[in-house]
Design an enzyme around this catalytic site. Structure first.
Site, PDB file in Angstrom:
ATOM      1  N   GLU A   1       0.821  -1.214   0.000  1.00 34.86           N
ATOM      2  CA  GLU A   1       0.000   0.000   0.000  1.00 34.86           C
ATOM      3  C   GLU A   1       0.857   1.267   0.000  1.00 34.86           C
ATOM      4  O   GLU A   1       0.404   2.329  -0.405  1.00 34.86           O
ATOM      5  CB  GLU A   1      -0.968   0.020   1.191  1.00 34.86           C
ATOM      6  CG  GLU A   1      -2.074  -1.032   1.135  1.00 34.86           C
ATOM      7  CD  GLU A   1      -3.056  -0.799  -0.004  1.00 34.86           C
ATOM      8  OE1 GLU A   1      -2.668  -0.282  -1.054  1.00 34.86           O
ATOM      9  OE2 GLU A   1      -4.236  -1.174   0.157  1.00 34.86           O
TER      10      GLU A   1
ATOM     11  N   THR B   1      -5.207   8.331  -3.784  1.00 35.33           N
ATOM     12  CA  THR B   1      -5.457   8.034  -2.369  1.00 35.33           C
ATOM     13  C   THR B   1      -4.677   9.000  -1.480  1.00 35.33           C
ATOM     14  O   THR B   1      -5.222   9.510  -0.486  1.00 35.33           O
ATOM     15  CB  THR B   1      -5.086   6.572  -2.049  1.00 35.33           C
ATOM     16  OG1 THR B   1      -5.860   5.730  -2.905  1.00 35.33           O
ATOM     17  CG2 THR B   1      -5.400   6.216  -0.610  1.00 35.33           C
TER      18      THR B   1
HETATM   19  N1  HSE Z   1      -8.663   3.868   4.554  1.00 32.76           N
HETATM   20  C1  HSE Z   1      -8.073   4.298   3.320  1.00 32.76           C
HETATM   21  C2  HSE Z   1      -8.488   5.723   3.045  1.00 32.76           C
HETATM   22  C3  HSE Z   1      -8.534   3.404   2.210  1.00 32.76           C
HETATM   23  O1  HSE Z   1      -9.669   6.020   3.202  1.00 32.76           O
HETATM   24  O2  HSE Z   1      -7.639   6.542   2.688  1.00 32.76           O
HETATM   25  C4  HSE Z   1      -7.924   3.743   0.891  1.00 32.76           C
HETATM   26  O3  HSE Z   1      -8.386   2.820  -0.088  1.00 32.76           O
END
Ligand code: HSE
Length: 316
Positions: free
Chosen positions: A133, A189
């Site tokens: 990630e 993200t």
């Molecule tokens: N929890 C993470 C976010 C998930 O909301 O940034 C990203 O896919």
């Protein structure tokens, strides 16, 4: 024991946060999935091939590909004498908030564990898969990879030490998903994380803890309505809503079509609705969500599915 020469895996899309559980809740979906084939290579190198939906947007360079990052990490960490060909057939649309990078990362962690009989448990697999990630989000958030490894609903009780609670989803639970056909920035993200407030008023914390606790109770007791009605986030979602065209309309349409709750899926732009199949038709909810995006000027993809199992070996 000599390693298996090849394994083929099926790894699911996942939805993170589910409203109040930022970086804590994750849900594995039955559809869509990535198919990942790992083959041992004599040359000691890592090679990546990607095909399938929007595969042209995915890096083949191991250091920039979540699957490649996980493979490099595990080869080093477990002193595996291996070169590896990673063939990814994307079923999970990248950059939509459906855990695309996590699906490939989880497949590699699970697959290497199988190939080399490493006997890693789910917690150790999640730790390995979360390394991937970093390549996409900049940090090792583990909500998507936990759901991709464990299946169904996961709670990241703690990151350090890593503690995961895994619950089955109710049989009557379905989900409707829709995402707009919009161009998202390369580090989507990371950008969506940059708008999340660092400090929050105690009142918002109280609301989120209340909804998160009620949602867990919904999963534990099989109450789909309570799960959906608890999908409310006073902290992250309001900050991210403006990144999603038609956000309000998609929400309204889904609720009008009978969904019990709607939220942003992960970092978006996909939106996810929870549907009690005894009370509403998840395909109709998905269509209503698609129309919501359309009203904001965007074509959209929509589908309905249900909670599903984690990554597993495929029959050859
Ligand atoms: N929890 C993470 C976010 C998930 O909301 O940034 C990203 O896919």
């Amino acid at each position: 024991m000599s390693p298996k020469r090849q394994v083929i895996l099926r790894s699911p899309a996942t939805s993170a946060n589910l409203g109040p559980g930022y970086d804590v809740f994750g849900l594995a979906l039955e559809f869509p999935v990535d198919k990942v084939t790992l083959t041992l290579e004599e040359n000691g190198e890592i090679g990546i091939k990607v095909s399938g939906v929007k595969s042209e947007s995915i890096s083949r360079i191991p250091e920039r590909n979540t699957a490649g990052v996980v493979a490099k990490y595990m080869i080093r960490e477990f002193s595996l004498k291996a070169g590896l060909s990673i063939q990814i057939e994307k079923g999970v649309w990248p950059s939509k908030g459906l855990g695309s990078s996590a699906a490939s990362a989880a497949a590699v962690a699970y697959g290497l564990n199988e190939m080399f009989s490493l006997n890693l448990d789910n917690r150790q697999l999640v730790r390995c898969a979360a390394k991937g990630e970093v390549a996409s989000a900049g940090i090792e958030h583990a909500d998507n990879v936990s759901a991709a490894i464990c299946g169904n609903f996961v709670i990241l009780k703690s990151y350090d030490p890593l503690e995961i609670v895994n619950l089955k989803a109710p049989l009557d639970m379905e989900v409707s998903v829709s995402f707009p056909h919009m161009v998202t920035p390369p580090h989507k993200t990371a950008q969506a994380r940059s708008v999340v407030p660092r400090m929050i008023p105690i009142e918002k914390m109280v609301r989120n803890v209340g909804n998160a606790a009620a949602m867990v109770s919904g999963f534990a007791s099989g109450n789909v309505d309570l799960i959906g009605q608890s999908m409310l986030d006073a902290v992250v979602e309001p900050a991210r809503a403006s990144l999603i065209p038609g956000y309000q309309k998609v929400k309204e349409n889904a609720l009008k079509a009978g969904a019990c709750g709607v939220t942003i899926s992960g970092a978006g732009p996909a939106m996810l609705a929870v549907v009690n199949k005894k009370k509403a038709d998840s395909a109709k909810v998905a269509d209503a969500m698609k129309l919501g995006f359309k009203s904001a000027g965007f074509e959209a993809t929509a589908f309905s599915t249900k909670p599903g199992k984690g990554v597993c070996l495929m029959e050859n």
